[in-house]
Scaffold this active site. Structure first.
Site, PDB file in Angstrom:
ATOM      1  N   TYR A   5      -1.921  -0.606  10.534  1.00  0.00           N
ATOM      2  CA  TYR A   5      -2.002  -0.912   9.100  1.00  0.00           C
ATOM      3  C   TYR A   5      -0.711  -0.481   8.396  1.00  0.00           C
ATOM      4  O   TYR A   5      -0.133  -1.248   7.618  1.00  0.00           O
ATOM      5  CB  TYR A   5      -3.218  -0.212   8.498  1.00  0.00           C
ATOM      6  CG  TYR A   5      -3.467  -0.525   7.036  1.00  0.00           C
ATOM      7  CD1 TYR A   5      -4.001  -1.745   6.652  1.00  0.00           C
ATOM      8  CD2 TYR A   5      -3.179   0.409   6.049  1.00  0.00           C
ATOM      9  CE1 TYR A   5      -4.236  -2.032   5.305  1.00  0.00           C
ATOM     10  CE2 TYR A   5      -3.414   0.133   4.700  1.00  0.00           C
ATOM     11  CZ  TYR A   5      -3.943  -1.079   4.336  1.00  0.00           C
ATOM     12  OH  TYR A   5      -4.176  -1.366   3.004  1.00  0.00           O
ATOM     13  N   LYS A  36       2.094  -2.798   6.432  1.00  0.00           N
ATOM     14  CA  LYS A  36       2.434  -2.657   5.017  1.00  0.00           C
ATOM     15  C   LYS A  36       3.920  -2.327   4.828  1.00  0.00           C
ATOM     16  O   LYS A  36       4.530  -2.752   3.844  1.00  0.00           O
ATOM     17  CB  LYS A  36       1.532  -1.599   4.365  1.00  0.00           C
ATOM     18  CG  LYS A  36       0.056  -2.015   4.316  1.00  0.00           C
ATOM     19  CD  LYS A  36      -0.166  -3.305   3.509  1.00  0.00           C
ATOM     20  CE  LYS A  36      -1.629  -3.657   3.331  1.00  0.00           C
ATOM     21  NZ  LYS A  36      -1.830  -4.883   2.522  1.00  0.00           N
ATOM     22  N   SER A  93       0.854  -1.196   0.000  1.00  0.00           N
ATOM     23  CA  SER A  93       0.000   0.000   0.000  1.00  0.00           C
ATOM     24  C   SER A  93       0.888   1.243   0.000  1.00  0.00           C
ATOM     25  O   SER A  93       2.065   1.169   0.399  1.00  0.00           O
ATOM     26  CB  SER A  93      -0.858   0.008   1.278  1.00  0.00           C
ATOM     27  OG  SER A  93      -1.536   1.236   1.428  1.00  0.00           O
TER      28      SER A  93
HETATM   29  P1  NAD Z   1     -11.390  -5.973   0.364  1.00  0.00           P
HETATM   30  O1  NAD Z   1     -11.777  -5.946   1.792  1.00  0.00           O
HETATM   31  O2  NAD Z   1     -12.443  -5.812  -0.652  1.00  0.00           O
HETATM   32  O3  NAD Z   1     -10.603  -7.314   0.005  1.00  0.00           O
HETATM   33  C1  NAD Z   1      -9.829  -8.028   0.928  1.00  0.00           C
HETATM   34  C2  NAD Z   1     -10.142  -9.497   0.775  1.00  0.00           C
HETATM   35  O4  NAD Z   1      -9.302 -10.242   1.669  1.00  0.00           O
HETATM   36  C3  NAD Z   1     -11.597  -9.823   1.146  1.00  0.00           C
HETATM   37  O5  NAD Z   1     -12.194 -10.567   0.113  1.00  0.00           O
HETATM   38  C4  NAD Z   1     -11.466 -10.637   2.434  1.00  0.00           C
HETATM   39  O6  NAD Z   1     -12.473 -11.606   2.621  1.00  0.00           O
HETATM   40  C5  NAD Z   1     -10.088 -11.261   2.247  1.00  0.00           C
HETATM   41  N1  NAD Z   1      -9.493 -11.705   3.512  1.00  0.00           N
HETATM   42  C6  NAD Z   1      -9.452 -11.017   4.682  1.00  0.00           C
HETATM   43  N2  NAD Z   1      -8.872 -11.772   5.620  1.00  0.00           N
HETATM   44  C7  NAD Z   1      -8.534 -12.954   5.035  1.00  0.00           C
HETATM   45  C8  NAD Z   1      -7.896 -14.123   5.496  1.00  0.00           C
HETATM   46  N3  NAD Z   1      -7.492 -14.259   6.772  1.00  0.00           N
HETATM   47  N4  NAD Z   1      -7.691 -15.131   4.623  1.00  0.00           N
HETATM   48  C9  NAD Z   1      -8.107 -15.017   3.335  1.00  0.00           C
HETATM   49  N5  NAD Z   1      -8.711 -13.932   2.839  1.00  0.00           N
HETATM   50  C10 NAD Z   1      -8.920 -12.904   3.692  1.00  0.00           C
HETATM   51  O7  NAD Z   1     -10.279  -4.834   0.193  1.00  0.00           O
HETATM   52  P2  NAD Z   1      -9.284  -4.481  -1.010  1.00  0.00           P
HETATM   53  O8  NAD Z   1      -9.170  -3.011  -1.016  1.00  0.00           O
HETATM   54  O9  NAD Z   1      -9.630  -5.190  -2.259  1.00  0.00           O
HETATM   55  O10 NAD Z   1      -7.915  -5.039  -0.408  1.00  0.00           O
HETATM   56  C11 NAD Z   1      -7.038  -5.901  -1.125  1.00  0.00           C
HETATM   57  C12 NAD Z   1      -5.584  -5.584  -0.738  1.00  0.00           C
HETATM   58  O11 NAD Z   1      -5.261  -4.280  -1.218  1.00  0.00           O
HETATM   59  C13 NAD Z   1      -5.352  -5.549   0.768  1.00  0.00           C
HETATM   60  O12 NAD Z   1      -4.090  -6.142   1.069  1.00  0.00           O
HETATM   61  C14 NAD Z   1      -5.296  -4.062   1.079  1.00  0.00           C
HETATM   62  O13 NAD Z   1      -4.549  -3.794   2.232  1.00  0.00           O
HETATM   63  C15 NAD Z   1      -4.647  -3.542  -0.181  1.00  0.00           C
HETATM   64  N6  NAD Z   1      -4.845  -2.100  -0.431  1.00  0.00           N
HETATM   65  C16 NAD Z   1      -6.104  -1.579  -0.645  1.00  0.00           C
HETATM   66  C17 NAD Z   1      -6.238  -0.214  -0.910  1.00  0.00           C
HETATM   67  C18 NAD Z   1      -7.570   0.417  -1.185  1.00  0.00           C
HETATM   68  O14 NAD Z   1      -7.625   1.662  -1.350  1.00  0.00           O
HETATM   69  N7  NAD Z   1      -8.670  -0.315  -1.250  1.00  0.00           N
HETATM   70  C19 NAD Z   1      -5.110   0.611  -0.948  1.00  0.00           C
HETATM   71  C20 NAD Z   1      -3.857   0.049  -0.718  1.00  0.00           C
HETATM   72  C21 NAD Z   1      -3.738  -1.305  -0.473  1.00  0.00           C
END
Ligand code: NAD
Length: 276
Positions: free
Chosen positions: A169, A173, A156
């Site tokens: 968080y 990261k 991230s």
């Molecule tokens: P999201 O919540 O839609 O997706 C996360 C997924 O991870 C979900 O489907 C959830 O069920 C799954 N998950 C959670 N715990 C789990 C576990 N113990 N085992 C297996 N699966 C598990 O959110 P997202 O934004 O799509 O996040 C995806 C990645 O992107 C994450 O690592 C997040 O930190 C990173 N990220 C997101 C953003 C953003 O702006 N959305 C920005 C930077 C980084």
């Protein structure tokens, strides 16, 4: 790396960024394992501050790929559990005969001040966002060594700089990026490349079910609704003036899969939000 015919495991693939990455690899002819909590999410429903992906979302994500002619399997995993990670790799081998690429995308967030942050929330964030990368990468390592594989970790912009109320968080990261660099150096002798992607702001559950609802974000931007808060954040932080999408992140993942001479990088996909 030629993507067609390879097997890629994407964690957290039921929705959001992971679903976008899974679809992109399927369109390139990869066999895709969509891995998420599945029925485990039903059992743990309500024990996190926003709902994690339900079993039905995982099934729908896989159906969507199949309807477009892609080859995939939907498998349950809890990335914070060693035996669950090993079982995921074993099942992927049983179905597709090989594992070449791991995309460690599953992640969770909780925000809050240091003064009030719960130790149990700190531990769970690290168990998923950091230990999850360790456990699944270790479980898949023998297979990756056999195939000259690839690991992509979804970190991230919060792994590049600190943000208020986001200590756990951000720390997780930063750790994901440190682990990416260590593994890249360590596994190069096996021709395994390890890279990270650092998304900026993507409109997924992480934003709409948590961050945009946070009182501190609303106060900071003087907004009422989750949509207004998200849009205000984009206006305030992204020089290119638009949010990031799962497609943007998937493009970066495909690039890293093909870029044979790139390892150890943490590629920021954030419209200029963070530039290192
Ligand atoms: P999201 O919540 O839609 O997706 C996360 C997924 O991870 C979900 O489907 C959830 O069920 C799954 N998950 C959670 N715990 C789990 C576990 N113990 N085992 C297996 N699966 C598990 O959110 P997202 O934004 O799509 O996040 C995806 C990645 O992107 C994450 O690592 C997040 O930190 C990173 N990220 C997101 C953003 C953003 O702006 N959305 C920005 C930077 C980084």
């Amino acid at each position: 790396m030629q993507i067609a015919g390879k097997t890629v495991i994407v964690t957290g693939a039921a929705r959001g960024i992971g679903r976008g990455i899974a679809g992109a690899f399927a369109r390139q002819g990869a066999n895709v394992v969509l891995a998420d909590l599945g029925a485990l999410a039903n059992r743990t429903a309500g024990d996190w501050n926003y709902a994690l992906a339900a079993e039905t979302e995982l099934a729908r994500a896989a159906d969507d790929i199949r309807e477009r002619g892609g080859n995939c399997a939907a498998l349950e995993v809890d990335v914070s559990d060693r035996s669950s990670c090993q079982a995921l790799v074993d099942k992927a081998i049983a179905i597709f005969g090989r594992v070449d690429i791991i995309v460690n995308n599953a992640g969770i967030i909780q925000t809050g001040s240091l003064a009030e942050f719960a130790e149990s929330d700190w531990d769970r964030i690290f168990a998923v966002n950091v230990k999850g990368i360790f456990l699944l990468s270790q479980s898949a390592l023998p297979r990756l060594k056999a195939n000259g594989g690839l690991i992509i970790n979804i970190a991230s912009v919060a792994g590049k700089r600190g943000f208020p109320q986001m200590g756990a968080y951000c720390a997780s990261k930063f750790a994901a990026i440190g682990l990416t660099q260590s593994l890249a150096a360590e596994l190069a002798e096996f021709s395994i490349r390890v890279n990270a992607i650092c998304p900026g702001n993507v409109d997924t559950a992480m934003w709409f079910d948590h961050l945009s609802k946070s009182e501190w974000q609303r106060r900071l931007h003087g907004t009422d609704t989750v949509e207004d808060t998200f849009n205000a954040v984009i206006d305030a932080t992204i020089p290119l003036g638009r949010e990031q999408t799962p497609k943007d992140i998937a493009e970066a993942a495909l690039y890293l899969a093909r870029a044979e001479n790139v390892t150890g990088v943490s590629l920021v996909v954030a419209g200029g939000f963070v530039m290192n």
